[in-house]
Design a protein around this motif. Structure first.
Motif, PDB file in Angstrom:
ATOM      1  N   ARG A   1      33.637  28.845  -0.825  1.00  8.85           N
ATOM      2  CA  ARG A   1      34.026  28.166  -2.334  1.00  8.85           C
ATOM      3  C   ARG A   1      34.548  26.903  -2.234  1.00  8.85           C
ATOM      4  N   ILE A   2      33.739  25.964  -2.277  1.00  6.56           N
ATOM      5  CA  ILE A   2      34.091  24.449  -2.343  1.00  6.56           C
ATOM      6  C   ILE A   2      34.513  24.052  -3.845  1.00  6.56           C
ATOM      7  N   PRO A   3      35.951  23.437  -3.912  1.00  7.92           N
ATOM      8  CA  PRO A   3      35.881  22.981  -5.449  1.00  7.92           C
ATOM      9  C   PRO A   3      35.069  21.924  -5.811  1.00  7.92           C
ATOM     10  N   THR A   4      34.362  21.997  -7.101  1.00  3.93           N
ATOM     11  CA  THR A   4      33.689  20.836  -7.561  1.00  3.93           C
ATOM     12  C   THR A   4      34.653  19.801  -8.085  1.00  3.93           C
ATOM     13  N   VAL A   5      34.022  18.623  -8.148  1.00  3.48           N
ATOM     14  CA  VAL A   5      34.806  17.430  -8.534  1.00  3.48           C
ATOM     15  C   VAL A   5      34.070  17.037 -10.011  1.00  3.48           C
ATOM     16  N   ARG A   6      35.306  17.017 -10.888  1.00  7.35           N
ATOM     17  CA  ARG A   6      34.557  16.685 -12.354  1.00  7.35           C
ATOM     18  C   ARG A   6      34.964  15.520 -12.934  1.00  7.35           C
TER      19      ARG A   6
END
Length: 174
Positions: free
Chosen positions: A169-174
């Motif tokens: 699970r890789i955090p997404t950049v928003r």
């Protein structure tokens, strides 16, 4: 050699147009010439057919099967593309080789290259993307799963699979 080619054709579902059959046939014809079994009058034409077939299979189909491979009977190359086989490898009878398979040396050192050829037993099934590296022995009846890397001997009748994939699970950049 004629009996072997007949068996190879049957192993490829009777279809001489399959890339796998053409690669095996080219290697067999070349080995027939190199062993001195071809009649004198047939040596040059058979050698030309073998070399042209090898180039066609390597450059168009992506199957690199040199005539120096010790090839067993009824070897089936099930799919084309990305198949590279060590020139001194041994492949037993009734083996199945799928796409993107490598049977290669562990290093490029000229003094050890010949000894690093894999030896495949009889009735071995080699899955897509499998890499067999170095002078290892794969025992009779072994099943090598897709994308496995074999660097040690495999016992007779063994099944080898790669590790289960894991989800990161890789955090997404928003």
């Amino acid at each position: 050699m004629v009996d072997q080619l007949r068996e190879d054709r049957q192993a490829h579902d009777g279809d001489v147009t399959t890339p796998g059959f053409q690669a095996v046939a080219s290697a067999r014809i070349g080995a027939w010439v190199d062993a001195g079994e071809a009649p004198r009058w047939a040596r040059v034409p058979a050698d030309l057919v073998s070399r042209a077939g090898y180039l066609m299979c390597r450059n168009v189909y992506g199957i690199e099967l040199p005539r120096t491979v010790a090839l067993g009977r009824r070897v089936r190359i099930a799919h084309q593309s990305g198949i590279v086989i060590h020139p001194h490898a041994t492949i037993g009878d009734d083996c199945v080789i799928r796409q993107n398979v490598t049977l290669g040396a562990g290093s490029g050192k000229p003094e050890t290259f010949r000894r690093q050829a894999p030896r495949i037993g009889n009735g071995v099934s080699i899955g897509a993307g499998c890499a067999i590296v170095g002078g290892v022995r794969v025992g009779d009846g072994a099943n090598l799963g897709p994308n496995t890397t074999i660097m040690t001997n495999v016992p007779e009748g063994a099944t080898v699979v790669d590790q289960q994939p894991r989800v990161l699970r890789i955090p997404t950049v928003r």
